[in-house]
Design a protein around this motif. Sequence first.
Motif, PDB file in Angstrom:
ATOM      1  N   MET A   1       0.844  -1.199   0.000  1.00 41.21           N
ATOM      2  CA  MET A   1       0.000   0.000   0.000  1.00 41.21           C
ATOM      3  C   MET A   1       0.877   1.245   0.000  1.00 41.21           C
ATOM      4  N   LYS A   2       0.595   2.157  -0.837  1.00 38.73           N
ATOM      5  CA  LYS A   2       1.365   3.376  -0.936  1.00 38.73           C
ATOM      6  C   LYS A   2       0.783   4.457  -0.033  1.00 38.73           C
ATOM      7  N   GLN A   3       1.661   5.117   0.728  1.00 41.21           N
ATOM      8  CA  GLN A   3       1.211   6.235   1.552  1.00 41.21           C
ATOM      9  C   GLN A   3       1.414   7.535   0.794  1.00 41.21           C
ATOM     10  N   ASP A   4       0.362   8.315   0.657  1.00 43.61           N
ATOM     11  CA  ASP A   4       0.433   9.579  -0.062  1.00 43.61           C
ATOM     12  C   ASP A   4       0.719  10.701   0.930  1.00 43.61           C
ATOM     13  N   SER A   5       1.542  11.653   0.517  1.00 41.70           N
ATOM     14  CA  SER A   5       1.765  12.833   1.337  1.00 41.70           C
ATOM     15  C   SER A   5       0.673  13.854   1.032  1.00 41.70           C
ATOM     16  N   THR A   6       0.709  14.956   1.744  1.00 46.16           N
ATOM     17  CA  THR A   6      -0.250  16.018   1.488  1.00 46.16           C
ATOM     18  C   THR A   6      -0.110  16.471   0.033  1.00 46.16           C
ATOM     19  N   ARG A   7      -1.223  16.535  -0.662  1.00 44.29           N
ATOM     20  CA  ARG A   7      -1.126  16.904  -2.076  1.00 44.29           C
ATOM     21  C   ARG A   7      -2.411  17.538  -2.575  1.00 44.29           C
ATOM     22  N   LYS A   8      -2.300  18.134  -3.745  1.00 47.66           N
ATOM     23  CA  LYS A   8      -3.440  18.782  -4.371  1.00 47.66           C
ATOM     24  C   LYS A   8      -4.384  17.740  -4.951  1.00 47.66           C
ATOM     25  N   ALA A   9      -5.587  18.190  -5.307  1.00 52.27           N
ATOM     26  CA  ALA A   9      -6.568  17.290  -5.905  1.00 52.27           C
ATOM     27  C   ALA A   9      -6.035  16.726  -7.224  1.00 52.27           C
ATOM     28  N   SER A  10      -6.441  15.480  -7.519  1.00 53.12           N
ATOM     29  CA  SER A  10      -6.041  14.857  -8.774  1.00 53.12           C
ATOM     30  C   SER A  10      -6.642  15.585  -9.964  1.00 53.12           C
ATOM     31  N   TRP A 304     -17.947   9.373  -2.145  1.00 53.39           N
ATOM     32  CA  TRP A 304     -17.077   8.407  -2.818  1.00 53.39           C
ATOM     33  C   TRP A 304     -17.729   7.907  -4.104  1.00 53.39           C
ATOM     34  N   HIS A 305     -16.900   7.663  -5.100  1.00 55.54           N
ATOM     35  CA  HIS A 305     -17.309   7.024  -6.343  1.00 55.54           C
ATOM     36  C   HIS A 305     -17.820   5.616  -6.049  1.00 55.54           C
ATOM     37  N   ARG A 306     -18.732   5.126  -6.872  1.00 54.98           N
ATOM     38  CA  ARG A 306     -19.363   3.827  -6.641  1.00 54.98           C
ATOM     39  C   ARG A 306     -18.384   2.662  -6.750  1.00 54.98           C
ATOM     40  N   THR A 307     -17.382   2.767  -7.617  1.00 56.31           N
ATOM     41  CA  THR A 307     -16.464   1.640  -7.826  1.00 56.31           C
ATOM     42  C   THR A 307     -14.991   2.019  -7.754  1.00 56.31           C
ATOM     43  N   LEU A 308     -14.642   3.266  -7.933  1.00 53.25           N
ATOM     44  CA  LEU A 308     -13.241   3.685  -7.987  1.00 53.25           C
ATOM     45  C   LEU A 308     -12.775   4.266  -6.649  1.00 53.25           C
ATOM     46  N   PRO A 309     -11.459   4.233  -6.384  1.00 51.79           N
ATOM     47  CA  PRO A 309     -10.926   4.843  -5.169  1.00 51.79           C
ATOM     48  C   PRO A 309     -10.769   6.351  -5.320  1.00 51.79           C
ATOM     49  N   VAL A 310     -11.874   7.032  -5.579  1.00 56.08           N
ATOM     50  CA  VAL A 310     -11.867   8.479  -5.777  1.00 56.08           C
ATOM     51  C   VAL A 310     -13.002   9.098  -4.983  1.00 56.08           C
ATOM     52  N   CYS A 311     -12.708  10.208  -4.322  1.00 57.17           N
ATOM     53  CA  CYS A 311     -13.750  10.950  -3.614  1.00 57.17           C
ATOM     54  C   CYS A 311     -13.760  12.386  -4.118  1.00 57.17           C
ATOM     55  N   VAL A 312     -14.883  13.051  -3.896  1.00 58.82           N
ATOM     56  CA  VAL A 312     -15.075  14.414  -4.378  1.00 58.82           C
ATOM     57  C   VAL A 312     -15.503  15.299  -3.218  1.00 58.82           C
ATOM     58  N   VAL A 313     -15.015  16.536  -3.240  1.00 59.13           N
ATOM     59  CA  VAL A 313     -15.396  17.563  -2.266  1.00 59.13           C
ATOM     60  C   VAL A 313     -15.748  18.822  -3.043  1.00 59.13           C
ATOM     61  N   GLY A 314     -16.796  19.514  -2.626  1.00 60.89           N
ATOM     62  CA  GLY A 314     -17.175  20.761  -3.266  1.00 60.89           C
ATOM     63  C   GLY A 314     -16.423  21.939  -2.677  1.00 60.89           C
ATOM     64  N   GLY A 315     -16.221  22.965  -3.494  1.00 60.66           N
ATOM     65  CA  GLY A 315     -15.522  24.161  -3.031  1.00 60.66           C
ATOM     66  C   GLY A 315     -16.159  25.407  -3.602  1.00 60.66           C
ATOM     67  N   ASN A 316     -15.392  26.485  -3.617  1.00 58.36           N
ATOM     68  CA  ASN A 316     -15.872  27.763  -4.140  1.00 58.36           C
ATOM     69  C   ASN A 316     -15.734  27.757  -5.656  1.00 58.36           C
ATOM     70  N   PHE A 320     -13.516  19.211  -6.505  1.00 58.16           N
ATOM     71  CA  PHE A 320     -12.175  18.659  -6.354  1.00 58.16           C
ATOM     72  C   PHE A 320     -12.260  17.136  -6.208  1.00 58.16           C
ATOM     73  N   PHE A 321     -11.463  16.417  -7.004  1.00 57.01           N
ATOM     74  CA  PHE A 321     -11.467  14.958  -7.000  1.00 57.01           C
ATOM     75  C   PHE A 321     -10.094  14.447  -6.593  1.00 57.01           C
ATOM     76  N   TRP A 322     -10.071  13.500  -5.644  1.00 59.64           N
ATOM     77  CA  TRP A 322      -8.823  12.877  -5.210  1.00 59.64           C
ATOM     78  C   TRP A 322      -8.854  11.374  -5.489  1.00 59.64           C
ATOM     79  N   PHE A 323      -7.817  10.881  -6.156  1.00 57.49           N
ATOM     80  CA  PHE A 323      -7.602   9.440  -6.295  1.00 57.49           C
ATOM     81  C   PHE A 323      -6.571   9.009  -5.247  1.00 57.49           C
ATOM     82  N   THR A 324      -6.766   7.816  -4.694  1.00 56.78           N
ATOM     83  CA  THR A 324      -5.782   7.271  -3.782  1.00 56.78           C
ATOM     84  C   THR A 324      -5.439   5.849  -4.201  1.00 56.78           C
ATOM     85  N   GLU A 325      -4.214   5.428  -3.906  1.00 56.74           N
ATOM     86  CA  GLU A 325      -3.750   4.081  -4.242  1.00 56.74           C
ATOM     87  C   GLU A 325      -3.759   3.231  -2.985  1.00 56.74           C
ATOM     88  N   ILE A 326      -4.393   2.084  -3.057  1.00 56.12           N
ATOM     89  CA  ILE A 326      -4.504   1.183  -1.904  1.00 56.12           C
ATOM     90  C   ILE A 326      -3.716  -0.092  -2.201  1.00 56.12           C
TER      91      ILE A 326
END
Length: 326
Positions: A1-10, A304-316, A320-326
């Motif tokens: 499993m890869k640990q991601d550091s603080t980063r911008k949205a994908s 969270w997306h129904r099947t992918l490791p991606v979540c979304v957050v709303g902003g101004n 914003f969409f983030w992918f993570t590697e598990i």
Amino acid sequence: MKQDSTRKASYSVDCKDFIHVVEFNPFESGEEGTLLAFAGSNSVTVASCKFQEEDSSVNGIAFQTLDVFNLGVRVDAIAWSPETRCNALSPLIRFCAAVSDKSLQVFTSDLMGKEDCEAYEGHTSNINDVVFCSSDGSTFASVSDDHTCRVWMLDKGEMAKFILQSPGMSVAWHPEEASKLMVAEKKGAIRFYDLMTQQAVLSLESTQSPLMSADWSLKNTLRVGAVAGNDWIIWEMPHSSYPQSHKPAHPDKARVFRWSKFSENVFATTGYPGKMNTQLQIHHLKHPQPILIGSVPVGNGLSWHRTLPVCVVGGNCKLFFWFTEI
């Protein structure tokens, strides 16, 4: 499993308004891509999105607006109906919006100009969450600051009401048993109701308050998670009614908790805006630290997306969409 550091949205997508709520469609509906609904100050937009991680012909993200529903008031929660379908000769889009005038609005569209809206009234204060029964598209439930959870049926109105001891913050349906409903209260109690008997059959207690958000894992229905105070909290049923694990997450208080839909061990939390930013954290139960930390300019909503490791957050004016590697 890869640990991601603080980063911008994908990926990010520009919008025309500040986003208050955002929800991926959690049900299979046969669309090209995945349906997403998001709400601004007075409207709900339904869009389709596809990512290069699922289709190599896509460059980054393919995002298409399908319909815009003008309400004239702020939306505080959105729930997709399992009856939504896009692969039929007659497409059907259906969702429920909890709006700031204390009503629930169920919208139906064929994406070809024919739209319908049905209002459901009864709550006397702000509605904090709404959910459709995954096995019955005619039934939905809502919770409110008026200390009630109400169960509704399309075309029939209110069918049941549960009196709570504090504001209702989250409501979730068992993914396989239509008679089981979870209700989370602000003071820290999480109760499970049997809709056949209209009685509470199990309760969990948080060691922290206020409890702001809770979620029932679709991958492991013995797990419930929540955020309360600064912490995330996990219960493993049918063990003790008190949490099996918890950990501080957000110094400016935690706001939203959501289990992923692709792994029973992964979940995401958000905090309140601090210094104009909101922190997103993605956690893995078998890892001591967050596997991803992101920052959103004044973010709202989390899904969270129904099947992918991606979540979304709303902003101004952005999603914003983030992918993570598990």
